[in-house]
Design an enzyme around this catalytic site. Structure first.
Site, PDB file in Angstrom:
ATOM      1  N   ARG A 121     -21.317   8.278   8.674  1.00  0.00           N
ATOM      2  CA  ARG A 121     -21.814   9.319   9.591  1.00  0.00           C
ATOM      3  C   ARG A 121     -21.836   8.794  11.033  1.00  0.00           C
ATOM      4  O   ARG A 121     -22.192   7.646  11.275  1.00  0.00           O
ATOM      5  CB  ARG A 121     -23.207   9.782   9.149  1.00  0.00           C
ATOM      6  CG  ARG A 121     -23.149  10.428   7.770  1.00  0.00           C
ATOM      7  CD  ARG A 121     -24.494  10.916   7.311  1.00  0.00           C
ATOM      8  NE  ARG A 121     -24.977  12.032   8.105  1.00  0.00           N
ATOM      9  CZ  ARG A 121     -26.186  12.567   7.961  1.00  0.00           C
ATOM     10  NH1 ARG A 121     -27.034  12.065   7.071  1.00  0.00           N
ATOM     11  NH2 ARG A 121     -26.549  13.575   8.711  1.00  0.00           N
ATOM     12  N   SER A 166     -28.590  18.823  18.010  1.00  0.00           N
ATOM     13  CA  SER A 166     -29.173  17.860  17.082  1.00  0.00           C
ATOM     14  C   SER A 166     -30.577  17.430  17.481  1.00  0.00           C
ATOM     15  O   SER A 166     -30.791  16.847  18.538  1.00  0.00           O
ATOM     16  CB  SER A 166     -28.274  16.623  16.995  1.00  0.00           C
ATOM     17  OG  SER A 166     -28.969  15.564  16.384  1.00  0.00           O
ATOM     18  N   ASP A 314     -30.199  23.029   7.456  1.00  0.00           N
ATOM     19  CA  ASP A 314     -30.264  22.362   6.151  1.00  0.00           C
ATOM     20  C   ASP A 314     -30.314  23.353   4.986  1.00  0.00           C
ATOM     21  O   ASP A 314     -30.159  22.957   3.828  1.00  0.00           O
ATOM     22  CB  ASP A 314     -31.484  21.438   6.086  1.00  0.00           C
ATOM     23  CG  ASP A 314     -31.327  20.239   7.020  1.00  0.00           C
ATOM     24  OD1 ASP A 314     -30.188  19.918   7.408  1.00  0.00           O
ATOM     25  OD2 ASP A 314     -32.359  19.628   7.365  1.00  0.00           O
ATOM     26  N   ARG A 345     -20.647  19.420   4.161  1.00  0.00           N
ATOM     27  CA  ARG A 345     -21.266  20.493   3.375  1.00  0.00           C
ATOM     28  C   ARG A 345     -20.448  21.782   3.368  1.00  0.00           C
ATOM     29  O   ARG A 345     -20.674  22.628   2.498  1.00  0.00           O
ATOM     30  CB  ARG A 345     -22.702  20.755   3.863  1.00  0.00           C
ATOM     31  CG  ARG A 345     -23.650  19.662   3.410  1.00  0.00           C
ATOM     32  CD  ARG A 345     -25.102  19.952   3.757  1.00  0.00           C
ATOM     33  NE  ARG A 345     -25.954  18.891   3.212  1.00  0.00           N
ATOM     34  CZ  ARG A 345     -27.179  18.618   3.640  1.00  0.00           C
ATOM     35  NH1 ARG A 345     -27.708  19.332   4.634  1.00  0.00           N
ATOM     36  NH2 ARG A 345     -27.878  17.654   3.096  1.00  0.00           N
ATOM     37  N   ARG A 387     -29.117  18.177  -1.172  1.00  0.00           N
ATOM     38  CA  ARG A 387     -29.174  19.645  -1.020  1.00  0.00           C
ATOM     39  C   ARG A 387     -28.048  20.349  -1.780  1.00  0.00           C
ATOM     40  O   ARG A 387     -28.193  21.484  -2.216  1.00  0.00           O
ATOM     41  CB  ARG A 387     -29.195  20.028   0.455  1.00  0.00           C
ATOM     42  CG  ARG A 387     -30.392  19.393   1.184  1.00  0.00           C
ATOM     43  CD  ARG A 387     -30.817  20.124   2.414  1.00  0.00           C
ATOM     44  NE  ARG A 387     -31.677  19.256   3.227  1.00  0.00           N
ATOM     45  CZ  ARG A 387     -32.984  19.057   3.033  1.00  0.00           C
ATOM     46  NH1 ARG A 387     -33.614  19.673   2.048  1.00  0.00           N
ATOM     47  NH2 ARG A 387     -33.668  18.245   3.810  1.00  0.00           N
TER      48      ARG A 387
END
Ligand code: S3P
Length: 426
Positions: A121, A166, A314, A345, A387
């Site tokens: 990341r 962010s 999220d 995601r 998640r």
């Protein structure tokens, strides 16, 4: 591997979802930098927040943990010691980015590392502005990837206009601002979660917020304070989704954080037609919380874009699942940040839901879901992302057949009691 079976009746009952992950991290950080004893109640003892807690133990802070209560004996930042081992931040992006802000201003050397996902990341979103403040950080890709090493330096305040949406970047710079000479101002494009600003105020920092800007002035000694961590709306989201998609369900989620920068999921679900009520609202330590009752509801597709995105970033995986059960098209845009979460995601959500039979297309900055479609059984992957794993488990509740999840262990990152709570409402 975990075999998951569909439910045969509605879900019912009350759940106390675990403490908020973002707030638990910040509580440990600020209490460790403060002077005096802080008591944190309803702390999230998931793996991510434990990484933050262990980091401060390695810097010599006395931290006692009894279940969900944490007592921290802070002696002020000047008493923190150089850790004798590299700090392991596991899977936690929040620990990494916020700690980069703190460690940049502490007068010692630290090495930090994490798991495979965290190591891929990007960290330059915090490293670059921290270097402008005078920080000395190095690592792979010119300091973009873990492992990183930080040699604490005297920092100077800057004014920084954030190019990314962010809260982690904003928070890292405000925390570095605690140690920097003069004022540090951070300006956002869109309002992201503001727990750092709120909690810094509660610990006595000199911080002011005005619209999309926050300014912190250094050299204030933080004072210990007690924190009650509200339930995590991002964890509650899985049960909100479960209740709206499983016929004949009614669930109440108690003492959930309702900070406006986090409640995009409630706004989106209501716009889709979900039956949601909030009661027993209160405010503790500047954070709103309350009980949420949610019932099975017929749903319609919506467009989710713009300013709401950071308020539900999220929750997008589980919202995409809900959208498969809504009549019509749901479009999610401006959510390019999804690509650099614990996994990509956009790809993970479209893979898992299409494996189960949903009509879903990935786009550059989101996805399009065409509902309403039945979901079937199948083998799905968690991508080792908590998640994605929980979204898959909730999907299995309405699947026509058995769903097999490759690995459920990542759920411990944010919701260790997830399966117990799910059992309780069946
Ligand atoms: C968080 C901020 C968000 C969020 C993450 C927690 C925080 O990340 O996705 O789960 O606690 O500040 P970004 O700041 O990268 O958007």
């Amino acid at each position: 591997m975990r075999t998951l079976h569909p439910v045969s009746k509605g879900l019912a009952g009350n759940i106390d979802v675990p403490g908020d992950k973002s707030i638990s991290h910040r509580a440990v950080m600020l209490a460790s930098l403060a002077n005096g004893t802080s008591r944190i109640d309803n702390f999230l003892d998931g793996e991510d927040c434990m990484a933050t807690l262990q980091a401060f133990r390695h810097m010599g802070v006395s931290i006692e943990k009894k279940g969900k209560q944490v007592i921290i004996e802070g002696k002020g930042a000047s008493h923190l010691q150089e850790p004798s081992v590299p700090l392991d931040f596991g899977n936690s992006g929040t620990t990494t980015r916020l700690m980069l802000g703190i460690l940049s201003g502490l007068p010692f050397f630290t090495t930090i590392f994490g798991d495979q996902s965290l190591s891929s990341r990007p960290m330059d979103r915090v490293v670059k502005p921290l270097r402008k403040m005078g920080a000395s950080i190095d690592g792979r890709g010119n300091g973009n990837y873990l492992p990183l090493s930080i040699r604490g330096k005297a920092l100077k305040g800057i004014e920084y206009k954030m190019p990314v949406k962010s809260a982690q970047v904003k928070s890292a710079l405000l925390l570095a601002g605690l140690f920097a000479d003069g004022e540090t101002t951070v300006k956002e494009m869109v309002k992201s979660r503001d727990h750092t600003e709120k909690m810094l105020k509660a610990f006595g920092a000199d911080i002011k917020t005005e619209g999309l800007a926050a300014t912190i002035t250094s050299k204030t000694q933080l004072k210990a304070t007690d924190i009650f961590v509200p339930g995590d709306i991002s964890s509650a989201a899985f049960f909100l989704a479960a209740a709206v998609i499983v016929p004949d369900s009614e669930i109440t989620l108690r003492k959930v954080g309702l900070n406006e920068t986090r409640t995009g999921i409630l706004d989106a679900l209501k716009q889709m037609g979900a039956d949601i009520e909030i009661h027993h609202e209160e405010e503790i330590g500047g954070e709103r919380l309350g009980d949420i009752t949610v019932r099975y509801s017929p749903l319609n597709g919506i467009t989710i874009e713009g300013e709401i995105i950071p308020r539900l970033i999220d929750e997008i995986p589980v919202l995409a699942l809900v959208a498969t059960q809504a009549e019509g098209k749901t479009v999610i845009r401006n959510a390019e940040e999804l690509k650099i979460k614990e996994t990509d995601r956009i790809l993970a959500v479209t893979d898992v839901l299409s494996t189960l039979g949903a009509k879903i297309e990935p786009t550059e900055d989101g996805m399009i879901i065409y509902g309403k479609t039945p979901l079937y059984g199948g083998k799905i992957k968690s991508y080792h992302d908590h998640r994605i794993a929980m979204m898959g488990v909730i999907a299995s509740l309405i699947a026509k057949d058995t769903v097999v999840l490759d690995d459920a262990s990542s759920i411990n990152i944010s919701y260790p009691e997830f399966f117990q709570h799910l059992q309780h409402i069946q």
